[in-house]
Write a protein that holds these residues in place. Structure first.
Motif, PDB file in Angstrom:
ATOM      1  N   VAL A   1     -55.658  39.097  41.056  1.00  0.00           N
ATOM      2  CA  VAL A   1     -56.185  37.827  40.535  1.00  0.00           C
ATOM      3  C   VAL A   1     -55.434  36.659  41.182  1.00  0.00           C
ATOM      4  O   VAL A   1     -54.227  36.733  41.414  1.00  0.00           O
ATOM      5  CB  VAL A   1     -56.069  37.771  38.993  1.00  0.00           C
ATOM      6  N   GLU A   2     -56.171  35.597  41.494  1.00  0.00           N
ATOM      7  CA  GLU A   2     -55.561  34.461  42.202  1.00  0.00           C
ATOM      8  C   GLU A   2     -56.212  33.129  41.790  1.00  0.00           C
ATOM      9  O   GLU A   2     -57.397  33.085  41.465  1.00  0.00           O
ATOM     10  CB  GLU A   2     -55.721  34.630  43.726  1.00  0.00           C
ATOM     11  N   LEU A   3     -55.419  32.072  41.865  1.00  0.00           N
ATOM     12  CA  LEU A   3     -55.970  30.724  41.736  1.00  0.00           C
ATOM     13  C   LEU A   3     -56.684  30.370  43.041  1.00  0.00           C
ATOM     14  O   LEU A   3     -56.107  30.495  44.122  1.00  0.00           O
ATOM     15  CB  LEU A   3     -54.834  29.720  41.476  1.00  0.00           C
TER      16      LEU A   3
ATOM     17  N   THR B   1     -51.371  36.531  45.015  1.00  0.00           N
ATOM     18  CA  THR B   1     -51.324  37.198  43.722  1.00  0.00           C
ATOM     19  C   THR B   1     -49.894  37.520  43.310  1.00  0.00           C
ATOM     20  O   THR B   1     -48.990  37.601  44.150  1.00  0.00           O
ATOM     21  CB  THR B   1     -52.183  38.489  43.742  1.00  0.00           C
TER      22      THR B   1
ATOM     23  N   VAL C   1     -61.446  30.686  40.004  1.00  0.00           N
ATOM     24  CA  VAL C   1     -60.736  31.961  39.908  1.00  0.00           C
ATOM     25  C   VAL C   1     -61.286  32.882  40.988  1.00  0.00           C
ATOM     26  O   VAL C   1     -62.505  32.942  41.200  1.00  0.00           O
ATOM     27  CB  VAL C   1     -60.934  32.615  38.523  1.00  0.00           C
TER      28      VAL C   1
ATOM     29  N   VAL D   1     -52.043  32.926  35.156  1.00  0.00           N
ATOM     30  CA  VAL D   1     -52.982  33.748  35.918  1.00  0.00           C
ATOM     31  C   VAL D   1     -52.871  35.181  35.411  1.00  0.00           C
ATOM     32  O   VAL D   1     -51.784  35.768  35.439  1.00  0.00           O
ATOM     33  CB  VAL D   1     -52.657  33.689  37.428  1.00  0.00           C
TER      34      VAL D   1
ATOM     35  N   CYS E   1     -54.766  39.214  34.908  1.00  0.00           N
ATOM     36  CA  CYS E   1     -55.793  40.209  35.223  1.00  0.00           C
ATOM     37  C   CYS E   1     -55.705  41.349  34.217  1.00  0.00           C
ATOM     38  O   CYS E   1     -54.613  41.879  33.966  1.00  0.00           O
ATOM     39  CB  CYS E   1     -55.605  40.753  36.641  1.00  0.00           C
TER      40      CYS E   1
ATOM     41  N   THR F   1     -48.508  30.052  37.937  1.00  0.00           N
ATOM     42  CA  THR F   1     -48.582  29.550  39.308  1.00  0.00           C
ATOM     43  C   THR F   1     -47.290  28.827  39.695  1.00  0.00           C
ATOM     44  O   THR F   1     -47.079  28.539  40.870  1.00  0.00           O
ATOM     45  CB  THR F   1     -49.788  28.607  39.489  1.00  0.00           C
TER      46      THR F   1
ATOM     47  N   VAL G   1     -57.764  32.366  34.887  1.00  0.00           N
ATOM     48  CA  VAL G   1     -56.782  31.308  35.138  1.00  0.00           C
ATOM     49  C   VAL G   1     -56.926  30.307  34.005  1.00  0.00           C
ATOM     50  O   VAL G   1     -58.035  29.835  33.719  1.00  0.00           O
ATOM     51  CB  VAL G   1     -57.015  30.613  36.504  1.00  0.00           C
TER      52      VAL G   1
ATOM     53  N   SER H   1     -60.557  38.579  35.162  1.00  0.00           N
ATOM     54  CA  SER H   1     -59.656  37.738  35.951  1.00  0.00           C
ATOM     55  C   SER H   1     -59.680  36.342  35.338  1.00  0.00           C
ATOM     56  O   SER H   1     -60.745  35.746  35.209  1.00  0.00           O
ATOM     57  CB  SER H   1     -60.126  37.656  37.398  1.00  0.00           C
TER      58      SER H   1
ATOM     59  N   ASN I   1     -60.709  36.973  42.621  1.00  0.00           N
ATOM     60  CA  ASN I   1     -59.974  38.226  42.683  1.00  0.00           C
ATOM     61  C   ASN I   1     -60.057  38.748  44.112  1.00  0.00           C
ATOM     62  O   ASN I   1     -61.144  39.027  44.607  1.00  0.00           O
ATOM     63  CB  ASN I   1     -60.475  39.259  41.664  1.00  0.00           C
TER      64      ASN I   1
END
Ligand code: MG
Length: 282
Positions: free
Chosen positions: A128-130, A245, A155, A201, A203, A215, A269, A267, A157
């Motif tokens: 999962v990532e911004l 991530t 968001v 963040v 998952c 973050t 944020v 996922s 992934n």
């Protein structure tokens, strides 16, 4: 500009984009958010007066970019450490961000299936990532000026086939398969999230939390990523950057955990939203 959640969606086989307010989405007179971002005008100026309840529509990935999604690798210390531990390697602190990309064909919607391509991979993993959406064209953007170039956040992934990643010795192939880049559920404009380094963040897989980070833990913050990426490389409106991530991915677990057919990936944020994707073996 007032704070907005901007979504792309489908209703009766027609694609729209709109502003999400509560449980409704208000239709805009432009059909693609890419166009809206490129024009640099307030989205509310395009309101058509029509609205749908969110339950009536299929939310799509907010953007269908012409170019690849930019990605940052190894951007959280604890994720670097779990990789070092698992592979017996010793990746040292990077002086500059590690960049790679995912092709547009990898993108799927926030509630679409993530694909497990069983003929080529048995080791599908979550990240999962911004996601950062660029709002203005810029070259050699300074760290200080970088916030002015951010349109909003989403968001992403960065779903990864680890066996392909190691087999091909380079990240692009293992991170570039169809159905490996769920994005959404919408774009939250930057004014709603003034500090992108203070977001949670998370998952979850089948309801079990696998990743949870702030973050604030990024090695290279959003402004530094933009500064570094834009050196000699023009960023354009609608460009997307996945910012890396944190720890808790499947490959670093003991024993390793891989996504399988029917698994549910959530996922999230904070301040942006939650995606929910099923894994489908193909
Ligand atoms: Mg990643």
């Amino acid at each position: 500009m007032v704070s907005l959640k901007l979504a792309a969606f489908r209703h009766d086989d027609r694609d729209y984009c709109g502003i999400v307010r509560g449980a409704e989405v208000f239709v805009l007179s432009v059909s693609r958010l890419d166009d809206l971002i490129a024009r640099g005008v307030a989205p509310s100026e395009f309101e058509s007066g029509t609205a749908f309840h969110l339950s009536e529509v299929q939310i799509l990935a907010p953007l269908r970019p012409r170019k690849n999604v930019f990605c940052v690798g190894l951007n959280y210390l604890d994720h670097v450490a779990e990789g070092n531990r698992t592979f017996g390697r010793n990746v040292q602190d990077q002086e500059v961000p590690v960049f790679f990309t995912k092709p547009p064909t990898a993108i799927v919607g926030p509630f679409d299936d993530v694909l497990l391509h069983t003929a080529v991979s048995a080791q599908l993993d979550w990240e999962v990532e911004l996601g950062v959406v660029i709002g203005r064209s810029g070259l050699n953007i300074s760290r200080e000026a970088a916030p002015d170039y951010v349109f909003g956040y989403t968001v992403i992934n960065d779903v990864t086939s680890r066996d392909i990643q190691s087999r091909h010795k380079q990240w692009f192939k293992g991170k570039g398969l169809d159905g490996s880049c769920p994005m959404g559920p919408w774009i939250v404009t930057a004014d709603e999230l003034p500090d992108p380094q203070a977001l949670k963040v998370v998952c979850r897989v089948n309801g079990v939390e696998k990743q949870s980070a702030s973050t604030a833990q990024m090695i290279f913050d959003v402004a530094t990523i933009i500064e570094s990426l834009s050196q000699g490389l023009t960023l354009e409106p609608g460009d997307i950057i996945a910012t890396g991530t944190a720890s808790g991915v499947g490959f670093a677990r003991n024993p390793p955990e891989w996504l399988k057919d029917g698994d549910i990936i959530e996922s999230e944020v904070s301040g942006v939203g939650v995606m929910r994707n099923s894994v489908r073996a193909v």
